[in-house]
Design a protein around this motif. Structure first.
Motif, PDB file in Angstrom:
ATOM      1  N   LEU A   1      -1.273   7.317  -9.097  1.00 52.86           N
ATOM      2  CA  LEU A   1      -0.910   6.388  -8.035  1.00 52.86           C
ATOM      3  C   LEU A   1      -1.288   7.094  -6.735  1.00 52.86           C
ATOM      4  O   LEU A   1      -0.554   7.945  -6.238  1.00 52.86           O
ATOM      5  CB  LEU A   1       0.575   6.053  -8.079  1.00 52.86           C
ATOM      6  CG  LEU A   1       1.075   5.058  -7.026  1.00 52.86           C
ATOM      7  CD1 LEU A   1       0.320   3.741  -7.128  1.00 52.86           C
ATOM      8  CD2 LEU A   1       2.567   4.821  -7.174  1.00 52.86           C
ATOM      9  N   SER A   2      -2.467   6.760  -6.231  1.00 50.25           N
ATOM     10  CA  SER A   2      -3.057   7.501  -5.127  1.00 50.25           C
ATOM     11  C   SER A   2      -2.568   6.996  -3.774  1.00 50.25           C
ATOM     12  O   SER A   2      -2.137   5.840  -3.635  1.00 50.25           O
ATOM     13  CB  SER A   2      -4.586   7.412  -5.187  1.00 50.25           C
ATOM     14  OG  SER A   2      -5.072   7.891  -6.424  1.00 50.25           O
ATOM     15  N   VAL A   3      -2.668   7.852  -2.783  1.00 46.84           N
ATOM     16  CA  VAL A   3      -2.335   7.483  -1.407  1.00 46.84           C
ATOM     17  C   VAL A   3      -3.322   6.422  -0.936  1.00 46.84           C
ATOM     18  O   VAL A   3      -4.536   6.550  -1.113  1.00 46.84           O
ATOM     19  CB  VAL A   3      -2.385   8.717  -0.490  1.00 46.84           C
ATOM     20  CG1 VAL A   3      -2.158   8.315   0.965  1.00 46.84           C
ATOM     21  CG2 VAL A   3      -1.350   9.755  -0.921  1.00 46.84           C
ATOM     22  N   GLY A   4      -2.812   5.327  -0.352  1.00 55.87           N
ATOM     23  CA  GLY A   4      -3.644   4.228   0.101  1.00 55.87           C
ATOM     24  C   GLY A   4      -3.933   3.187  -0.955  1.00 55.87           C
ATOM     25  O   GLY A   4      -4.575   2.177  -0.674  1.00 55.87           O
ATOM     26  N   GLU A   5      -3.453   3.405  -2.185  1.00 56.28           N
ATOM     27  CA  GLU A   5      -3.705   2.467  -3.277  1.00 56.28           C
ATOM     28  C   GLU A   5      -2.710   1.310  -3.243  1.00 56.28           C
ATOM     29  O   GLU A   5      -1.573   1.443  -2.773  1.00 56.28           O
ATOM     30  CB  GLU A   5      -3.595   3.203  -4.613  1.00 56.28           C
ATOM     31  CG  GLU A   5      -3.972   2.376  -5.825  1.00 56.28           C
ATOM     32  CD  GLU A   5      -3.940   3.192  -7.107  1.00 56.28           C
ATOM     33  OE1 GLU A   5      -4.261   2.628  -8.166  1.00 56.28           O
ATOM     34  OE2 GLU A   5      -3.608   4.399  -7.043  1.00 56.28           O
ATOM     35  N   LYS A   6      -3.130   0.158  -3.771  1.00 57.44           N
ATOM     36  CA  LYS A   6      -2.252  -0.987  -3.908  1.00 57.44           C
ATOM     37  C   LYS A   6      -1.316  -0.766  -5.101  1.00 57.44           C
ATOM     38  O   LYS A   6      -1.727  -0.270  -6.143  1.00 57.44           O
ATOM     39  CB  LYS A   6      -3.057  -2.272  -4.116  1.00 57.44           C
ATOM     40  CG  LYS A   6      -3.950  -2.649  -2.945  1.00 57.44           C
ATOM     41  CD  LYS A   6      -3.135  -3.064  -1.728  1.00 57.44           C
ATOM     42  CE  LYS A   6      -4.047  -3.532  -0.592  1.00 57.44           C
ATOM     43  NZ  LYS A   6      -3.259  -3.946   0.601  1.00 57.44           N
ATOM     44  N   VAL A   7      -0.048  -1.152  -4.940  1.00 55.87           N
ATOM     45  CA  VAL A   7       0.938  -0.957  -5.986  1.00 55.87           C
ATOM     46  C   VAL A   7       1.806  -2.203  -6.104  1.00 55.87           C
ATOM     47  O   VAL A   7       2.024  -2.926  -5.126  1.00 55.87           O
ATOM     48  CB  VAL A   7       1.807   0.295  -5.703  1.00 55.87           C
ATOM     49  CG1 VAL A   7       2.683   0.068  -4.474  1.00 55.87           C
ATOM     50  CG2 VAL A   7       2.664   0.665  -6.911  1.00 55.87           C
TER      51      VAL A   7
ATOM     52  N   THR B   1       0.842  -1.199   0.000  1.00 54.81           N
ATOM     53  CA  THR B   1       0.000   0.000   0.000  1.00 54.81           C
ATOM     54  C   THR B   1       0.874   1.245   0.000  1.00 54.81           C
ATOM     55  O   THR B   1       1.918   1.291   0.659  1.00 54.81           O
ATOM     56  CB  THR B   1      -0.907   0.004   1.243  1.00 54.81           C
ATOM     57  OG1 THR B   1      -1.683  -1.200   1.256  1.00 54.81           O
ATOM     58  CG2 THR B   1      -1.848   1.200   1.215  1.00 54.81           C
ATOM     59  N   VAL B   2       0.443   2.242  -0.735  1.00 54.40           N
ATOM     60  CA  VAL B   2       1.213   3.468  -0.915  1.00 54.40           C
ATOM     61  C   VAL B   2       0.906   4.479   0.183  1.00 54.40           C
ATOM     62  O   VAL B   2      -0.253   4.679   0.551  1.00 54.40           O
ATOM     63  CB  VAL B   2       0.902   4.100  -2.288  1.00 54.40           C
ATOM     64  CG1 VAL B   2       1.551   5.468  -2.428  1.00 54.40           C
ATOM     65  CG2 VAL B   2       1.350   3.181  -3.406  1.00 54.40           C
ATOM     66  N   ARG B   3       1.947   5.112   0.699  1.00 58.44           N
ATOM     67  CA  ARG B   3       1.799   6.276   1.570  1.00 58.44           C
ATOM     68  C   ARG B   3       2.966   7.214   1.296  1.00 58.44           C
ATOM     69  O   ARG B   3       4.037   6.773   0.852  1.00 58.44           O
ATOM     70  CB  ARG B   3       1.761   5.889   3.041  1.00 58.44           C
ATOM     71  CG  ARG B   3       3.093   5.440   3.641  1.00 58.44           C
ATOM     72  CD  ARG B   3       3.011   5.378   5.162  1.00 58.44           C
ATOM     73  NE  ARG B   3       4.248   4.898   5.763  1.00 58.44           N
ATOM     74  CZ  ARG B   3       5.276   5.679   6.071  1.00 58.44           C
ATOM     75  NH1 ARG B   3       5.232   6.986   5.768  1.00 58.44           N
ATOM     76  NH2 ARG B   3       6.366   5.174   6.634  1.00 58.44           N
ATOM     77  N   PRO B   4       2.804   8.514   1.542  1.00 56.36           N
ATOM     78  CA  PRO B   4       3.926   9.444   1.343  1.00 56.36           C
ATOM     79  C   PRO B   4       4.926   9.324   2.487  1.00 56.36           C
ATOM     80  O   PRO B   4       4.562   8.917   3.600  1.00 56.36           O
ATOM     81  CB  PRO B   4       3.238  10.818   1.351  1.00 56.36           C
ATOM     82  CG  PRO B   4       2.026  10.624   2.202  1.00 56.36           C
ATOM     83  CD  PRO B   4       1.562   9.210   1.940  1.00 56.36           C
ATOM     84  N   PRO B   5       6.205   9.662   2.281  1.00 56.10           N
ATOM     85  CA  PRO B   5       7.189   9.637   3.367  1.00 56.10           C
ATOM     86  C   PRO B   5       6.803  10.550   4.527  1.00 56.10           C
ATOM     87  O   PRO B   5       6.997  10.199   5.684  1.00 56.10           O
ATOM     88  CB  PRO B   5       8.476  10.118   2.688  1.00 56.10           C
ATOM     89  CG  PRO B   5       8.284   9.800   1.241  1.00 56.10           C
ATOM     90  CD  PRO B   5       6.817   9.998   0.984  1.00 56.10           C
ATOM     91  N   ARG B   6       6.243  11.703   4.200  1.00 52.79           N
ATOM     92  CA  ARG B   6       5.697  12.632   5.192  1.00 52.79           C
ATOM     93  C   ARG B   6       4.297  13.026   4.754  1.00 52.79           C
ATOM     94  O   ARG B   6       4.002  13.001   3.555  1.00 52.79           O
ATOM     95  CB  ARG B   6       6.593  13.872   5.318  1.00 52.79           C
ATOM     96  CG  ARG B   6       7.955  13.606   5.936  1.00 52.79           C
ATOM     97  CD  ARG B   6       8.715  14.915   6.127  1.00 52.79           C
ATOM     98  NE  ARG B   6       9.071  15.486   4.824  1.00 52.79           N
ATOM     99  CZ  ARG B   6      10.281  15.383   4.282  1.00 52.79           C
ATOM    100  NH1 ARG B   6      11.232  14.713   4.897  1.00 52.79           N
ATOM    101  NH2 ARG B   6      10.530  15.942   3.114  1.00 52.79           N
TER     102      ARG B   6
END
Length: 276
Positions: A189-195, A77-82
């Motif tokens: 590629l959205s925040v919280g999306e599967k990658v 799951t995608v999240r930003p570093p900050r």
């Protein structure tokens, strides 16, 4: 001094005025076609290599990927570093870490339909519960699933914030540019999306932000970032690679053929100029 009239019509200040209008355009066209063809061929080979990797590399948990020597495929799951390390997609306004888009209008016959296009990306963290990997993508590494929507010019202005795009001011809408239907194409590629990420993972240096256990970059091995099923990403990448290969080889054949056809005339022209 006699001048071959097939290559020169007259002499001005001791310099023959050569039939460059018949030779140089062909040479220049051949060079341009060959250069573009080589670039397309190289990109096509790279895409076919990506297709092979997407089709054959096995998936491993993120924790194992850091200890694996070689290319691996990981999911998470995608999240930003900050929290504030995010982007806003130009068309749908989604919070994301990467996007690519294209806006074009439908045209009849020939003409460039493109109105605006662009790409944006930033580093992100992928997590699967076993570990976290810091991914620093490049433009070439992104393989995003895209959505297409057809709108009118008026709907475009209502839906898209012009400040996020390189569009002409609204006052120019009456010129007729947007009178036809417009295609909005965007992949995010959205925040919280599967990658799904294919690459080589290494232990993250202490300076990396986000508290990640490992890092994947293009420098650590060829990187592929896809946000749909591996089979779909592989099919899309392979189709693009095949198209570029065919296009590149075709342009190479045309370009080299043009150069060969004009080579003798160009050589005679240079010899003639050297004798003056």
């Amino acid at each position: 001094m006699l001048v071959d009239n097939s290559l020169a019509g007259t002499v001005l200040l001791g310099i023959p005025i050569l039939d460059i209008y018949g030779v140089l355009p062909g040479v220049a066209g051949g060079v341009i076609a060959t250069v573009i063809g080589v670039a397309a061929t190289i990109r096509g080979v790279e895409n076919m290599s990506d297709w092979w990797r997407l089709s054959t590399i096995d998936s491993v948990p993120l924790r194992e990927s850091v200890a694996t020597d070689g290319l691996v495929r990981v999911h998470g799951t995608v999240r930003p570093p900050r929290p504030d390390d995010t982007l806003e997609s130009p068309i749908r306004g989604e919070e994301c870490v990467a996007y690519e888009y294209n806006i074009y209008h439908q045209v009849q016959g020939t003409g460039d339909p493109s109105i605006d296009a662009g790409i944006g990306y930033s580093p992100f963290i992928v997590s699967d519960g076993t570990a976290e990997i810091y991914v620093n993508p490049s433009e070439e590494s992104l393989s995003l699933e895209q959505e297409t929507e057809t709108v009118t010019g008026e709907e475009l202005l209502e839906q898209v914030n012009e400040a996020r795009l390189d569009l002409e001011p609204s006052s120019n809408i009456d010129t007729g540019l947007f009178n036809s239907y417009i295609e909005l194409v965007e992949g995010t590629l959205s925040v919280g999306e599967k990658v799904s990420v294919v690459g080589k993972a290494s232990t993250a240096p202490e300076r990396e932000v986000g508290g990640a256990d490992g890092v994947m970059t293009p420098a650590e091995g060829h990187l592929i970032v896809a946000n749909d099923e591996p089979e779909s990403a592989a099919l899309r990448t392979g189709a693009r690679g095949l198209f570029l290969l065919v296009l590149g080889l075709g342009l190479d054949i045309i370009g080299i053929g043009t150069l060969v056809a004009n080579a003798s005339s160009f050589a005679q022209m240079l010899q003639l100029a050297g004798r003056v």
